[in-house]
Design a protein around this motif. Structure first.
Motif, PDB file in Angstrom:
ATOM      1  N   LEU A   1      33.250  37.929  46.149  1.00 55.76           N
ATOM      2  CA  LEU A   1      34.265  37.469  45.203  1.00 55.76           C
ATOM      3  C   LEU A   1      33.635  36.818  43.976  1.00 55.76           C
ATOM      4  N   ASP A   2      32.517  36.126  44.158  1.00 53.09           N
ATOM      5  CA  ASP A   2      31.823  35.520  43.023  1.00 53.09           C
ATOM      6  C   ASP A   2      31.264  36.589  42.090  1.00 53.09           C
ATOM      7  N   LEU A   3      30.661  37.641  42.667  1.00 49.72           N
ATOM      8  CA  LEU A   3      30.127  38.733  41.851  1.00 49.72           C
ATOM      9  C   LEU A   3      31.241  39.462  41.108  1.00 49.72           C
ATOM     10  N   VAL A   4      32.373  39.652  41.767  1.00 50.23           N
ATOM     11  CA  VAL A   4      33.512  40.304  41.115  1.00 50.23           C
ATOM     12  C   VAL A   4      33.962  39.491  39.903  1.00 50.23           C
ATOM     13  N   ARG A   5      34.034  38.192  40.085  1.00 48.32           N
ATOM     14  CA  ARG A   5      34.448  37.309  38.979  1.00 48.32           C
ATOM     15  C   ARG A   5      33.498  37.412  37.791  1.00 48.32           C
ATOM     16  N   ARG A   6      32.219  37.579  38.064  1.00 49.38           N
ATOM     17  CA  ARG A   6      31.210  37.626  36.995  1.00 49.38           C
ATOM     18  C   ARG A   6      31.010  39.021  36.408  1.00 49.38           C
ATOM     19  N   SER A   7      31.593  40.024  37.030  1.00 49.07           N
ATOM     20  CA  SER A   7      31.368  41.406  36.605  1.00 49.07           C
ATOM     21  C   SER A   7      32.300  41.793  35.454  1.00 49.07           C
ATOM     22  N   PRO A   8      32.007  42.921  34.778  1.00 52.68           N
ATOM     23  CA  PRO A   8      32.879  43.389  33.695  1.00 52.68           C
ATOM     24  C   PRO A   8      33.984  44.328  34.181  1.00 52.68           C
ATOM     25  N   ALA A   9      34.313  44.297  35.466  1.00 54.14           N
ATOM     26  CA  ALA A   9      35.360  45.162  36.006  1.00 54.14           C
ATOM     27  C   ALA A   9      36.723  44.801  35.411  1.00 54.14           C
ATOM     28  N   ASP A  10      37.557  45.825  35.196  1.00 53.46           N
ATOM     29  CA  ASP A  10      38.895  45.560  34.674  1.00 53.46           C
ATOM     30  C   ASP A  10      39.802  45.028  35.797  1.00 53.46           C
ATOM     31  N   ALA A  11      41.040  44.727  35.453  1.00 49.47           N
ATOM     32  CA  ALA A  11      41.942  44.074  36.406  1.00 49.47           C
ATOM     33  C   ALA A  11      42.200  44.940  37.638  1.00 49.47           C
ATOM     34  N   GLU A  12      42.398  46.247  37.431  1.00 49.27           N
ATOM     35  CA  GLU A  12      42.685  47.135  38.566  1.00 49.27           C
ATOM     36  C   GLU A  12      41.506  47.209  39.522  1.00 49.27           C
ATOM     37  N   LEU A  13      40.310  47.404  38.968  1.00 47.56           N
ATOM     38  CA  LEU A  13      39.122  47.486  39.813  1.00 47.56           C
ATOM     39  C   LEU A  13      38.823  46.142  40.468  1.00 47.56           C
ATOM     40  N   THR A  14      39.052  45.061  39.743  1.00 45.10           N
ATOM     41  CA  THR A  14      38.855  43.729  40.308  1.00 45.10           C
ATOM     42  C   THR A  14      39.726  43.518  41.540  1.00 45.10           C
ATOM     43  N   ALA A  15      40.990  43.929  41.445  1.00 47.54           N
ATOM     44  CA  ALA A  15      41.910  43.765  42.572  1.00 47.54           C
ATOM     45  C   ALA A  15      41.435  44.577  43.778  1.00 47.54           C
ATOM     46  N   ARG A  16      40.958  45.785  43.514  1.00 48.76           N
ATOM     47  CA  ARG A  16      40.465  46.626  44.604  1.00 48.76           C
ATOM     48  C   ARG A  16      39.249  45.999  45.267  1.00 48.76           C
ATOM     49  N   LEU A  17      38.351  45.449  44.456  1.00 48.68           N
ATOM     50  CA  LEU A  17      37.137  44.830  44.984  1.00 48.68           C
ATOM     51  C   LEU A  17      37.468  43.587  45.794  1.00 48.68           C
ATOM     52  N   GLU A  18      38.386  42.794  45.302  1.00 50.75           N
ATOM     53  CA  GLU A  18      38.768  41.581  46.026  1.00 50.75           C
ATOM     54  C   GLU A  18      39.372  41.898  47.387  1.00 50.75           C
ATOM     55  N   SER A  19      40.010  43.057  47.488  1.00 48.89           N
ATOM     56  CA  SER A  19      40.629  43.441  48.764  1.00 48.89           C
ATOM     57  C   SER A  19      39.595  43.829  49.813  1.00 48.89           C
ATOM     58  N   LEU A  20      38.321  43.950  49.418  1.00 49.43           N
ATOM     59  CA  LEU A  20      37.260  44.329  50.356  1.00 49.43           C
ATOM     60  C   LEU A  20      36.696  43.138  51.121  1.00 49.43           C
ATOM     61  N   ALA A  21      37.135  41.938  50.792  1.00 52.33           N
ATOM     62  CA  ALA A  21      36.568  40.736  51.420  1.00 52.33           C
ATOM     63  C   ALA A  21      36.658  40.802  52.943  1.00 52.33           C
ATOM     64  N   GLU A  22      37.787  41.284  53.454  1.00 53.20           N
ATOM     65  CA  GLU A  22      37.961  41.353  54.903  1.00 53.20           C
ATOM     66  C   GLU A  22      36.972  42.342  55.530  1.00 53.20           C
ATOM     67  N   LEU A  23      36.707  43.458  54.842  1.00 49.03           N
ATOM     68  CA  LEU A  23      35.749  44.440  55.356  1.00 49.03           C
ATOM     69  C   LEU A  23      34.334  43.863  55.389  1.00 49.03           C
ATOM     70  N   VAL A  24      34.001  43.067  54.384  1.00 51.92           N
ATOM     71  CA  VAL A  24      32.685  42.425  54.362  1.00 51.92           C
ATOM     72  C   VAL A  24      32.563  41.438  55.521  1.00 51.92           C
ATOM     73  N   ASP A  25      33.618  40.662  55.755  1.00 49.84           N
ATOM     74  CA  ASP A  25      33.599  39.730  56.891  1.00 49.84           C
ATOM     75  C   ASP A  25      33.443  40.483  58.210  1.00 49.84           C
ATOM     76  N   GLN A  26      34.145  41.594  58.352  1.00 51.38           N
ATOM     77  CA  GLN A  26      34.064  42.366  59.590  1.00 51.38           C
ATOM     78  C   GLN A  26      32.672  42.936  59.806  1.00 51.38           C
ATOM     79  N   LEU A  27      32.032  43.368  58.727  1.00 53.60           N
ATOM     80  CA  LEU A  27      30.684  43.914  58.841  1.00 53.60           C
ATOM     81  C   LEU A  27      29.725  42.860  59.386  1.00 53.60           C
ATOM     82  N   HIS A  28      29.928  41.608  59.008  1.00 60.05           N
ATOM     83  CA  HIS A  28      29.088  40.530  59.532  1.00 60.05           C
ATOM     84  C   HIS A  28      29.288  40.317  61.031  1.00 60.05           C
ATOM     85  N   GLU A  29      30.448  40.699  61.529  1.00 59.82           N
ATOM     86  CA  GLU A  29      30.695  40.607  62.972  1.00 59.82           C
ATOM     87  C   GLU A  29      29.990  41.744  63.722  1.00 59.82           C
ATOM     88  N   ASP A  30      29.842  42.883  63.055  1.00 59.06           N
ATOM     89  CA  ASP A  30      29.383  44.093  63.732  1.00 59.06           C
ATOM     90  C   ASP A  30      27.911  44.422  63.532  1.00 59.06           C
TER      91      ASP A  30
END
Length: 285
Positions: A136-165
């Motif tokens: 989420l910090d990298l997304v905030r600092r990136s030049p992604a537009d609003a649509e891409l930002t929203a898509r990236l932010e929605s990946l947070a749960e997948l990143v958390d799950q990967l840490h479990e697996d």
């Protein structure tokens, strides 16, 4: 011609090459960017690599201390390191004259996959540096537009799950053909300043990405890694996808915050990286 910053490391260079004096050394520039300068210095048949790194490139000595030396990773031996004037100067063993970018053979890419499996097999006593918070910090600092930002932010749960697996392991951070060097017998990974810890496989992502650019098929390279690592195919696919997100996001924030100044041409990469990032996130839908 020799680097103007050689004096603080001249002693170790002379010792390693057995040159009688600095004047007897032969210098060859391998890279010369605003934040990174790399030379091969030789005397007769003996040679070393010397590097000057500033900004993000100044952390290579730390990467050697944190990861390369204690884990005995397949990297050049560090002969000497010294900090001076906001930069780090390194003397490294010369591990070969040819890199995978110069000779992009399928055998070389397969060797790169095996080498990566060796790196990923080493347990590391450090917390992940690409959690959902980092995303989420990298997304905030990136030049992604609003649509891409929203898509990236929605990946947070997948990143958390990967840490479990999957366990967090060393990520080289710039696992591309120019950083895989061979002496004709074995391959070595060079250029470690961007190394960090995470469970994803951005290194395999960039290896496959460049293999495809050179006309090779991706599946055999992924399969070679998977076989060497003994890892579940479905997990590797998730690690690859999140790794692609991590690589492109980190590259974009580096360009915005540093690259535009130290490597002006990097500004031209933003558009293609944003397109690549959008493609990866579309695949996750």
């Amino acid at each position: 011609m020799l680097p103007h910053w050689l004096d603080p490391i001249a002693g170790p260079v002379l010792s390693a090459t057995q040159a009688p004096s600095v004047a007897e050394l032969k210098g060859e520039v391998l890279r010369e960017w605003g934040s990174s300068e790399v030379w091969r210095l030789s005397y007769g048949l003996r040679s070393v690599i010397v590097k000057r790194g500033s900004d993000t490139q100044a952390s290579e000595g730390t990467a050697y201390e944190r990861f390369v030396m204690p884990l005995r990773l397949p990297a050049p031996r560090l002969v000497h390191a010294v900090e001076t004037e906001g930069a780090v100067l390194l003397v490294l063993a010369d591990v070969g004259l040819v890199n995978l970018e110069q000779e992009p053979t399928v055998e070389g890419f397969l060797a790169g996959a095996e080498l990566l499996a060796e790196v990923r097999s080493k347990p590391v006593d450090a917390a992940s540096e690409f959690t959902s918070t980092h995303l989420l910090d990298l997304v905030r600092r990136s030049p992604a537009d609003a649509e891409l930002t929203a898509r990236l932010e929605s990946l947070a749960e997948l990143v958390d799950q990967l840490h479990e697996d999957a366990p967090a392991r060393v990520v080289h951070g710039d696992y591309v053909p120019k950083n895989l060097v061979t002496d004709g017998t074995r391959w070595t990974i060079v250029d470690w300043p961007l190394a960090y810890v995470a469970p994803h496989l951005s290194d395999l992502y960039t290896l496959v990405r460049d293999a495809v650019a050179f006309g090779h098929q991706p599946d055999p390279i992924v399969a070679r890694y998977r076989d060497a690592a003994g890892t579940d195919p479905a997990l590797v696919r998730r690690q690859l996808t999140i790794g692609g997100v991590a690589f492109t996001l980190r590259a974009l924030t580096w360009i915005v915050e540093e690259g535009r100044r130290t490597v002006p041409s990097s500004n031209e990469w933003i558009g293609s990286l944003l397109t690549e990032l959008a493609t990866i996130t579309n695949d996750l839908r």
